[in-house]
Write a protein that holds these residues in place. Structure first.
Motif, PDB file in Angstrom:
ATOM      1  N   GLY A  31       0.811  -1.200   0.000  1.00  0.00           N
ATOM      2  CA  GLY A  31       0.000   0.000   0.000  1.00  0.00           C
ATOM      3  C   GLY A  31       0.848   1.255   0.000  1.00  0.00           C
ATOM      4  N   ALA A  32       0.204   2.377  -0.267  1.00  0.00           N
ATOM      5  CA  ALA A  32       0.877   3.678  -0.236  1.00  0.00           C
ATOM      6  C   ALA A  32       0.061   4.630   0.628  1.00  0.00           C
ATOM      7  CB  ALA A  32       1.017   4.257  -1.645  1.00  0.00           C
ATOM      8  N   TRP A 292       3.944  -1.216   3.314  1.00  0.00           N
ATOM      9  CA  TRP A 292       3.492   0.058   2.759  1.00  0.00           C
ATOM     10  C   TRP A 292       4.620   1.080   2.842  1.00  0.00           C
ATOM     11  CZ3 TRP A 292       2.335  -1.261   7.773  1.00  0.00           C
ATOM     12  CH2 TRP A 292       2.622  -0.314   8.767  1.00  0.00           C
ATOM     13  N   TRP A 293       4.568   2.025   1.932  1.00  0.00           N
ATOM     14  CA  TRP A 293       5.505   3.151   1.948  1.00  0.00           C
ATOM     15  C   TRP A 293       4.690   4.402   2.257  1.00  0.00           C
ATOM     16  CZ3 TRP A 293      10.819   2.678   0.018  1.00  0.00           C
ATOM     17  CH2 TRP A 293      11.556   3.862   0.180  1.00  0.00           C
ATOM     18  N   GLY A 294       5.136   5.130   3.285  1.00  0.00           N
ATOM     19  CA  GLY A 294       4.486   6.370   3.661  1.00  0.00           C
ATOM     20  C   GLY A 294       5.237   7.563   3.097  1.00  0.00           C
ATOM     21  N   PHE A 295       4.574   8.355   2.271  1.00  0.00           N
ATOM     22  CA  PHE A 295       5.180   9.512   1.622  1.00  0.00           C
ATOM     23  C   PHE A 295       4.755  10.788   2.349  1.00  0.00           C
ATOM     24  CE2 PHE A 295       4.573   6.188  -1.505  1.00  0.00           C
ATOM     25  CZ  PHE A 295       5.811   6.111  -2.130  1.00  0.00           C
ATOM     26  N   GLY A 296       5.726  11.683   2.569  1.00  0.00           N
ATOM     27  CA  GLY A 296       5.403  12.947   3.203  1.00  0.00           C
ATOM     28  C   GLY A 296       6.085  13.117   4.545  1.00  0.00           C
ATOM     29  N   ALA A 299       5.652  10.778   7.825  1.00  0.00           N
ATOM     30  CA  ALA A 299       5.000   9.525   7.444  1.00  0.00           C
ATOM     31  C   ALA A 299       5.850   8.336   7.856  1.00  0.00           C
ATOM     32  CB  ALA A 299       4.761   9.503   5.934  1.00  0.00           C
ATOM     33  N   HIS A 300       5.186   7.266   8.267  1.00  0.00           N
ATOM     34  CA  HIS A 300       5.847   6.022   8.655  1.00  0.00           C
ATOM     35  C   HIS A 300       5.661   4.979   7.558  1.00  0.00           C
ATOM     36  CE1 HIS A 300       6.489   6.638  13.197  1.00  0.00           C
ATOM     37  NE2 HIS A 300       6.129   7.809  12.684  1.00  0.00           N
ATOM     38  N   SER A 301       6.634   4.086   7.448  1.00  0.00           N
ATOM     39  CA  SER A 301       6.608   3.042   6.429  1.00  0.00           C
ATOM     40  C   SER A 301       6.996   1.708   7.052  1.00  0.00           C
ATOM     41  CB  SER A 301       7.593   3.367   5.293  1.00  0.00           C
ATOM     42  OG  SER A 301       7.335   4.628   4.721  1.00  0.00           O
ATOM     43  N   HIS A 302       6.643   0.631   6.363  1.00  0.00           N
ATOM     44  CA  HIS A 302       7.035  -0.707   6.802  1.00  0.00           C
ATOM     45  C   HIS A 302       7.177  -1.620   5.587  1.00  0.00           C
ATOM     46  CE1 HIS A 302       6.016  -4.950   7.748  1.00  0.00           C
ATOM     47  NE2 HIS A 302       6.914  -4.751   8.688  1.00  0.00           N
ATOM     48  N   VAL A 303       8.321  -2.236   5.485  1.00  0.00           N
ATOM     49  CA  VAL A 303       8.550  -3.247   4.453  1.00  0.00           C
ATOM     50  C   VAL A 303       9.346  -4.388   5.070  1.00  0.00           C
ATOM     51  CG1 VAL A 303       9.709  -3.798   2.273  1.00  0.00           C
ATOM     52  CG2 VAL A 303       8.482  -1.626   2.503  1.00  0.00           C
ATOM     53  N   TRP A 308      10.460   2.624   9.151  1.00  0.00           N
ATOM     54  CA  TRP A 308      11.164   3.906   9.188  1.00  0.00           C
ATOM     55  C   TRP A 308      10.161   5.047   9.171  1.00  0.00           C
ATOM     56  CZ3 TRP A 308      10.716   0.829   4.964  1.00  0.00           C
ATOM     57  CH2 TRP A 308      10.268   1.404   3.765  1.00  0.00           C
ATOM     58  N   TRP A 309      10.653   6.240   9.517  1.00  0.00           N
ATOM     59  CA  TRP A 309       9.778   7.407   9.626  1.00  0.00           C
ATOM     60  C   TRP A 309      10.521   8.632   9.136  1.00  0.00           C
ATOM     61  CZ3 TRP A 309      11.035   3.810  13.229  1.00  0.00           C
ATOM     62  CH2 TRP A 309      12.047   4.139  14.155  1.00  0.00           C
TER      63      TRP A 309
END
Length: 405
Positions: A31-32, A292-296, A299-303, A308-309
């Protein structure tokens, strides 16, 4: 102001990920999330990473999505074309609908070009009711959005006032109806219960107003008074009093009775939908430990077990990307035990439940005890799944603590 970011290990300047994380890309949905950090005013209870124009020297985000495009390009390079097509997109904030629909649509086009969209992709935007009309809603549908998440919070003017919510009572309900007319496949209304001064009648009025719109999804969250917010300062000074735990439990039970009677069933402790097809698939991805990759900014992400944030301030975010560097502030590599605990914490809160087989012997003993106390449903338990009863949902945090010990 928004809370402080956690510390962690440094992130490579190109945003590259450990090989073990990349190996998991094809095994889970992808997801994004796109964060839009702008609001016209700050609500008194909010500690999200958002900024008003006065806090950003008048910046209204005219070029913000150019920075998001740069992060999309960085993500595509870091993931090396190994991601499945995007299954869900969620544009949140902040107030995404402060930006023109065509600009938000351009970001969707950037994501599609970089990763591709799966068939039936769910594309959500959050929305402040005062920032849209029928024309802009139609433009959002044309841009590719399929789901609208409306921040209503309450139908009562005095409750909105204590929350510092600046929209007219009745406006959210009107926007929900417009959204259906303009072609949104799914419309959700978000409520908050337990605000200072809110009565049971006030809460019932909000629930009834939501149901009158015919939306297919409702989220209802207990008010949390976060440190550093304007509401926290008012509570600390004794100007307003927050609801106690018994009152919050009564409000939740009231929501469950009302929503269930109207045909909406719970699928996560704070979320109800008419059918399983009406659930928010993007949020389900979070609860199922998807990628998911969080843009902005912020934003937090997880793969694949790497989380990461990003840096929080929009200027810092834009500057890093302008220098062709990752905007990530820090990251952590989750151990197998970390991931198991998180899986328990998230899945036990859903109606799909948690397989008992992932628990330790002590955790299974705790599950048996929870069953005996009426906190888990007997039917699913008999087939190997822990699903919370209504009393269990009221004590969800305590149940989770017992299961992970």
């Amino acid at each position: 102001m928004p809370s402080t970011l956690p510390e962690g290990e440094p992130v490579p300047a190109d945003g590259s990920l450990p090989p073990a994380a990349l190996d998991e890309l094809t095994s889970r949905a992808f997801g994004a999330y796109v964060h839009v950090p702008y609001c016209t005013t700050r609500c008194g209870y909010c500690d999200f990473n958002t900024y008003t124009a006065s806090e950003l020297d008048g910046d209204q985000g005219e070029h913000y999505l150019d920075s998001v495009r740069a992060e999309i390009e960085l993500a595509a390079a870091a993931l090396g074309g190994r991601t499945p097509a995007i299954d869900t997109v969620f544009v949140g904030g902040g107030t995404p609908t402060l930006l023109p629909p065509a600009e938000l649509g351009r970001t969707l086009a950037d994501l599609r070009a970089a990763f591709g969209f799966a068939a039936g992709v769910e594309v959500t935007t959050e929305c402040n009711p005062e920032t849209v009309d029928e024309r802009s809603l139609a433009a959002l549908v044309e841009a590719g959005f399929t789901r609208l998440s409306l921040g209503m919070q309450s139908a009562r003017e005095h409750v909105l006032a204590v929350l510092d919510r600046h929209h007219t009572p009745g406006r959210a309900e009107a926007v929900a109806r417009w959204a259906r007319r303009t072609g949104f496949e799914h419309v959700s209304l978000d409520l908050i219960y337990g605000a200072p001064g809110e009565t049971a009648d006030d809460w019932q009025a909000s629930l009834d107003a939501v149901l009158a719109t015919g939306v297919d999804h409702v989220s209802a969250y207990s008010l949390i008074v976060e440190p550093g917010t304007r509401l926290h300062r008012r509570v600390s000074r004794g100007e307003v009093a927050v609801a106690d735990d018994d009152t919050l439990a009564e409000r939740y039970e009231q929501a469950e009775r009302t929503l269930t009677a109207a045909g909406l069933g719970w699928y996560e402790v704070s979320n109800w939908s008419l059918t399983s097809a009406d659930r928010c698939r993007h949020n389900e991805g979070y609860w199922r430990s998807a990628n998911w990759w969080g843009f902005g900014p912020g934003a937090h992400s997880h793969v694949g077990g790497t989380r990461w944030w990003n840096v929080k301030h929009p200027a810092a975010y834009g500057s890093r990307l302008a220098e062709k560097n990752s905007p990530a502030y820090a990251r952590e590599l989750l151990s197998a035990q970390d991931r198991r605990v998180e899986d328990i914490m998230l899945r036990v809160r859903t109606t799909d439940g948690l397989p008992l087989g992932v628990l330790t012997d002590r955790g299974r003993d705790a599950a048996a005890d929870a069953l005996g106390r009426g906190l888990l449903e007997p039917g699913p338990y008999a087939t190997g799944t822990a699903v919370l009863t209504l009393p269990g949902r009221l004590l969800a945090d305590a149940v989770v603590r017992d299961l992970v010990d």
